[in-house]
Design a protein around this motif. Structure first.
Motif, PDB file in Angstrom:
ATOM      1  N   PRO A  82       0.973  -0.924   0.208  1.00  0.00           N
ATOM      2  CA  PRO A  82      -0.018  -0.252  -0.017  1.00  0.00           C
ATOM      3  C   PRO A  82       0.759   1.175   0.176  1.00  0.00           C
ATOM      4  CG  PRO A  82      -0.796  -1.373   1.678  1.00  0.00           C
ATOM      5  CD  PRO A  82       0.440  -2.103   1.129  1.00  0.00           C
ATOM      6  N   PRO A  83       0.434   2.423  -0.525  1.00  0.00           N
ATOM      7  CA  PRO A  83       1.057   3.623  -0.491  1.00  0.00           C
ATOM      8  C   PRO A  83       1.232   4.075   0.975  1.00  0.00           C
ATOM      9  CG  PRO A  83      -1.263   3.987  -1.249  1.00  0.00           C
ATOM     10  CD  PRO A  83      -1.044   2.415  -1.091  1.00  0.00           C
ATOM     11  N   GLU A  84       2.339   5.026   0.993  1.00  0.00           N
ATOM     12  CA  GLU A  84       2.445   5.699   2.291  1.00  0.00           C
ATOM     13  C   GLU A  84       1.608   6.652   2.261  1.00  0.00           C
ATOM     14  OE1 GLU A  84       4.968   4.674   4.479  1.00  0.00           O
ATOM     15  OE2 GLU A  84       5.817   3.267   3.245  1.00  0.00           O
ATOM     16  N   CYS A  85       1.418   7.141   3.682  1.00  0.00           N
ATOM     17  CA  CYS A  85       0.574   8.064   4.117  1.00  0.00           C
ATOM     18  C   CYS A  85       1.030   9.346   3.457  1.00  0.00           C
ATOM     19  CB  CYS A  85       0.302   8.213   5.473  1.00  0.00           C
ATOM     20  SG  CYS A  85      -0.717   7.023   6.380  1.00  0.00           S
ATOM     21  N   PRO A  86      -0.073  10.107   2.998  1.00  0.00           N
ATOM     22  CA  PRO A  86       0.381  11.512   2.286  1.00  0.00           C
ATOM     23  C   PRO A  86       0.871  12.549   3.370  1.00  0.00           C
ATOM     24  CG  PRO A  86      -1.974  10.843   1.915  1.00  0.00           C
ATOM     25  CD  PRO A  86      -1.441   9.794   2.851  1.00  0.00           C
ATOM     26  N   ALA A  87       1.743  13.372   3.021  1.00  0.00           N
ATOM     27  CA  ALA A  87       2.494  14.204   3.702  1.00  0.00           C
ATOM     28  C   ALA A  87       1.633  15.101   4.571  1.00  0.00           C
ATOM     29  CB  ALA A  87       3.481  15.275   3.130  1.00  0.00           C
ATOM     30  N   ASP A  88       0.280  15.462   4.248  1.00  0.00           N
ATOM     31  CA  ASP A  88      -0.938  16.287   4.920  1.00  0.00           C
ATOM     32  C   ASP A  88      -1.458  15.492   5.725  1.00  0.00           C
ATOM     33  OD1 ASP A  88       0.053  18.405   3.311  1.00  0.00           O
ATOM     34  OD2 ASP A  88      -1.378  18.198   1.812  1.00  0.00           O
ATOM     35  N   ALA A  89      -1.441  14.224   5.703  1.00  0.00           N
ATOM     36  CA  ALA A  89      -2.000  13.244   6.629  1.00  0.00           C
ATOM     37  C   ALA A  89      -1.140  12.254   7.019  1.00  0.00           C
ATOM     38  CB  ALA A  89      -3.403  12.775   6.130  1.00  0.00           C
ATOM     39  N   PRO A  90      -0.201  12.401   7.736  1.00  0.00           N
ATOM     40  CA  PRO A  90       0.856  11.421   7.762  1.00  0.00           C
ATOM     41  C   PRO A  90       0.727  10.336   8.856  1.00  0.00           C
ATOM     42  CG  PRO A  90       1.512  13.397   9.265  1.00  0.00           C
ATOM     43  CD  PRO A  90       0.167  13.639   8.645  1.00  0.00           C
ATOM     44  N   ASP A  91      -0.435  10.355   9.848  1.00  0.00           N
ATOM     45  CA  ASP A  91      -0.310   9.370  10.851  1.00  0.00           C
ATOM     46  C   ASP A  91      -0.944   8.124  10.243  1.00  0.00           C
ATOM     47  OD1 ASP A  91       0.883  10.947  12.407  1.00  0.00           O
ATOM     48  OD2 ASP A  91      -0.946  12.112  13.064  1.00  0.00           O
ATOM     49  N   LEU A  92      -0.363   6.961  10.340  1.00  0.00           N
ATOM     50  CA  LEU A  92      -0.886   5.655  10.058  1.00  0.00           C
ATOM     51  C   LEU A  92      -1.913   5.128  11.167  1.00  0.00           C
ATOM     52  CD1 LEU A  92      -1.344   3.376   8.082  1.00  0.00           C
ATOM     53  CD2 LEU A  92       0.660   2.302   9.104  1.00  0.00           C
ATOM     54  N   VAL A  93      -3.081   5.145  11.018  1.00  0.00           N
ATOM     55  CA  VAL A  93      -3.957   4.764  12.182  1.00  0.00           C
ATOM     56  C   VAL A  93      -4.809   3.409  11.955  1.00  0.00           C
ATOM     57  CG1 VAL A  93      -4.515   7.004  12.915  1.00  0.00           C
ATOM     58  CG2 VAL A  93      -6.098   6.053  11.263  1.00  0.00           C
ATOM     59  N   PHE A  94      -4.617   2.617  10.589  1.00  0.00           N
ATOM     60  CA  PHE A  94      -5.199   1.480  10.361  1.00  0.00           C
ATOM     61  C   PHE A  94      -4.448   0.894   9.135  1.00  0.00           C
ATOM     62  CE2 PHE A  94      -8.117  -1.414   8.374  1.00  0.00           C
ATOM     63  CZ  PHE A  94      -8.641  -2.199   9.313  1.00  0.00           C
ATOM     64  N   ASP A  95      -4.200  -0.273   9.315  1.00  0.00           N
ATOM     65  CA  ASP A  95      -3.609  -1.280   8.286  1.00  0.00           C
ATOM     66  C   ASP A  95      -4.126  -2.455   8.294  1.00  0.00           C
ATOM     67  OD1 ASP A  95      -1.855  -1.331   6.209  1.00  0.00           O
ATOM     68  OD2 ASP A  95       0.000  -1.732   7.403  1.00  0.00           O
ATOM     69  N   GLY A  96      -5.007  -2.835   7.232  1.00  0.00           N
ATOM     70  CA  GLY A  96      -5.537  -4.205   7.173  1.00  0.00           C
ATOM     71  C   GLY A  96      -6.130  -4.749   5.952  1.00  0.00           C
ATOM     72  N   TYR A  97      -7.194  -5.427   5.943  1.00  0.00           N
ATOM     73  CA  TYR A  97      -7.546  -6.181   4.666  1.00  0.00           C
ATOM     74  C   TYR A  97      -9.198  -6.007   4.657  1.00  0.00           C
ATOM     75  CZ  TYR A  97      -3.113  -8.116   5.245  1.00  0.00           C
ATOM     76  OH  TYR A  97      -1.800  -8.429   5.497  1.00  0.00           O
ATOM     77  N   SER A  98      -9.643  -6.002   3.683  1.00  0.00           N
ATOM     78  CA  SER A  98     -11.151  -6.140   3.210  1.00  0.00           C
ATOM     79  C   SER A  98     -11.504  -6.815   1.988  1.00  0.00           C
ATOM     80  CB  SER A  98     -11.740  -4.539   2.727  1.00  0.00           C
ATOM     81  OG  SER A  98     -11.358  -4.228   1.336  1.00  0.00           O
ATOM     82  N   GLY A  99     -12.769  -7.325   1.793  1.00  0.00           N
ATOM     83  CA  GLY A  99     -13.201  -8.248   0.661  1.00  0.00           C
ATOM     84  C   GLY A  99     -13.061  -9.599   1.140  1.00  0.00           C
ATOM     85  N   VAL A 211     -10.447  18.591   8.643  1.00  0.00           N
ATOM     86  CA  VAL A 211      -9.720  17.219   8.709  1.00  0.00           C
ATOM     87  C   VAL A 211      -8.492  17.204   7.741  1.00  0.00           C
ATOM     88  CG1 VAL A 211     -11.508  15.772   9.455  1.00  0.00           C
ATOM     89  CG2 VAL A 211     -10.976  15.909   7.258  1.00  0.00           C
ATOM     90  N   ALA A 212      -7.423  16.761   8.110  1.00  0.00           N
ATOM     91  CA  ALA A 212      -6.209  16.732   7.385  1.00  0.00           C
ATOM     92  C   ALA A 212      -6.474  16.049   6.119  1.00  0.00           C
ATOM     93  CB  ALA A 212      -4.912  16.024   8.023  1.00  0.00           C
ATOM     94  N   SER A 213      -6.216  16.540   4.770  1.00  0.00           N
ATOM     95  CA  SER A 213      -6.349  16.031   3.500  1.00  0.00           C
ATOM     96  C   SER A 213      -5.636  16.717   2.494  1.00  0.00           C
ATOM     97  CB  SER A 213      -7.702  16.050   3.259  1.00  0.00           C
ATOM     98  OG  SER A 213      -8.200  15.392   1.859  1.00  0.00           O
ATOM     99  N   PRO A 214      -5.076  16.258   1.744  1.00  0.00           N
ATOM    100  CA  PRO A 214      -4.111  16.867   0.692  1.00  0.00           C
ATOM    101  C   PRO A 214      -5.121  17.164  -0.610  1.00  0.00           C
ATOM    102  CG  PRO A 214      -3.838  14.389   0.380  1.00  0.00           C
ATOM    103  CD  PRO A 214      -4.481  14.739   1.885  1.00  0.00           C
ATOM    104  N   PRO A 218      -5.084  12.177  -3.189  1.00  0.00           N
ATOM    105  CA  PRO A 218      -4.399  10.736  -4.036  1.00  0.00           C
ATOM    106  C   PRO A 218      -5.375   9.848  -4.410  1.00  0.00           C
ATOM    107  CG  PRO A 218      -3.172  11.441  -1.974  1.00  0.00           C
ATOM    108  CD  PRO A 218      -4.439  12.141  -1.786  1.00  0.00           C
ATOM    109  N   ALA A 219      -5.010   9.347  -5.561  1.00  0.00           N
ATOM    110  CA  ALA A 219      -5.952   8.103  -6.022  1.00  0.00           C
ATOM    111  C   ALA A 219      -5.914   6.983  -5.250  1.00  0.00           C
ATOM    112  CB  ALA A 219      -5.370   7.842  -7.529  1.00  0.00           C
ATOM    113  N   GLY A 220      -7.263   6.509  -4.894  1.00  0.00           N
ATOM    114  CA  GLY A 220      -7.348   5.260  -4.026  1.00  0.00           C
ATOM    115  C   GLY A 220      -7.994   5.765  -2.691  1.00  0.00           C
ATOM    116  N   PHE A 221      -7.682   6.830  -2.237  1.00  0.00           N
ATOM    117  CA  PHE A 221      -7.975   7.552  -0.906  1.00  0.00           C
ATOM    118  C   PHE A 221      -9.447   8.009  -0.947  1.00  0.00           C
ATOM    119  CE2 PHE A 221      -3.470   7.281  -0.610  1.00  0.00           C
ATOM    120  CZ  PHE A 221      -3.372   7.099   0.973  1.00  0.00           C
TER     121      PHE A 221
END
Length: 349
Positions: A82-99, A211-214, A218-221
């Motif tokens: 997965p892509p890294e968090c954007p610079a304007d929203a840098p804090d990773l708060v969830f990393d998982g799966y769906s589907g 809220v923080a958002s570039p 970015p695509a996919g967000f």
């Protein structure tokens, strides 16, 4: 910061003339306009009361949901991260799966067609009963099709008997329908949540929060809110798309292997001829051999310099495929639910 105050008379005159906003404070009204909050004052004399959002103004979360975050969803089948968090929203708060919904499919098992096969060679014996006494093996070439062949062990000496083995049927090889379901098991999609500073007082509309958002996003967000309850929530109108996610999963999915069972319907019969010369010109005799068993041939002047084979019945039957049954499942661990903005919703920045 300094506050700029005006006497009451001047304040009322300004308010009526320009439609400025104002507030009472200690008998003095403070007048401002968000289009021109400083009224041409020096910067050190200005106190800008208008909110400024450095991210995106989005709808406040409904009761029972956490603050909005940026959620990325993407395919994980190609092994990419997965892509890294954007610079304007840098804090990773969830990393998982769906589907995790739906059953996996398995390919349709098939079998290659069997074939009748000629004996791999003949066996000569010194005795007249094919008992193997002083035996000589007359091997045919691998995959012998019946054409004239002169075995390397051929001899001009007389034999007491000659054993002609029964024809056989080749085994079917398991395969699968290339036009059907893929034998690969698709992995769940990856999900990553990112956030940054959030403020409920930075948007002009009190029903929204900053809220923080570039910009552009970015695509996919997508902007999503996480349910604080364990059960499936009812998503609010502002975040209508429900997404079930998990921090991990146990995958026990599999497909039973494809196998083939030979059916009892083959009929193979061949005429095997032996010759007294190496070019299959001097016929000494011929016998029909079937799948019922080998045949022992005895007689005077029995010898073998070359041989041929010819099919009388070439019906190898068919095989029945088995397998290709789906087993197991994907079991999510540490499940959660997000409600996300629809693709048709245009975020307000």
């Amino acid at each position: 910061m300094r506050r700029t105050r005006y006497p009451l008379g001047i304040a009322l005159a300004l308010a009526s003339a320009a439609g400025f906003a104002g507030c009472w404070e200690g008998g003095v009204v403070q007048i401002y306009s968000c289009d021109e909050p400083c009224f041409s004052l020096d910067p050190d004399e200005c106190n800008d009361p208008c909110p400024v959002c450095d991210g995106a103004c989005v709808a406040l979360p409904a009761l029972g949901f956490d603050d909005p975050i940026l959620l990325w969803r993407g395919d994980a089948t190609d092994g990419t991260s997965p892509p890294e968090c954007p610079a304007d929203a840098p804090d990773l708060v969830f990393d998982g799966y769906s589907g995790f919904d739906g059953e996996h499919t398995c390919p349709t098992c098939l079998c290659t067609k069997p074939s009748c096969e000629l004996p791999s060679g003949l066996l000569g014996s010194a005795s007249a009963t094919c008992d193997g006494t002083a035996s000589t093996s007359f091997a045919a070439p691998e995959g012998w099709s019946g054409t004239c062949t002169a075995p390397a062990a051929a001899t001009s000496g007389e034999l007491g008997s000659l054993l002609i083995p029964a024809p056989t049927v080749s085994a079917c090889a398991p395969t699968f329908d290339s036009g059907g379901a893929s034998p690969e098991l698709v992995a769940p999609a990856r999900v990553r949540g990112c956030t940054g500073p959030a403020d409920k007082d930075r948007c002009m509309d009190p029903s929204m929060m900053c809220v923080a958002s570039p910009s552009p996003r970015p695509a996919g967000f997508t902007m999503c809110i996480r349910s604080l309850r364990q059960r499936t929530p009812v998503c609010p109108d502002e975040y209508p798309d429900l997404l079930a996610v998990a921090e991990g999963f146990d995958d026990t999915r599999s497909c039973t292997p494809c196998e083939c069972v030979q059916l009892e319907d083959a009929t193979c019969a061949a005429l095997v001829s032996v010759y007294g010369d190496t070019s299959c010109g001097e016929l000494l005799g011929a016998e029909t051999v079937t799948m019922a068993g080998p045949k022992c041939v005895a007689g005077p002047d029995l010898r073998l310099e070359s041989m041929t084979g010819q099919w009388i019945r070439d019906d190898p039957g068919k095989c029945a495929p088995t397998g290709g049954v789906a087993m197991g499942q994907v079991t999510p661990k540490s499940s959660a639910y997000f409600c996300c903005q629809s693709d048709e919703v245009i975020p307000i920045y």
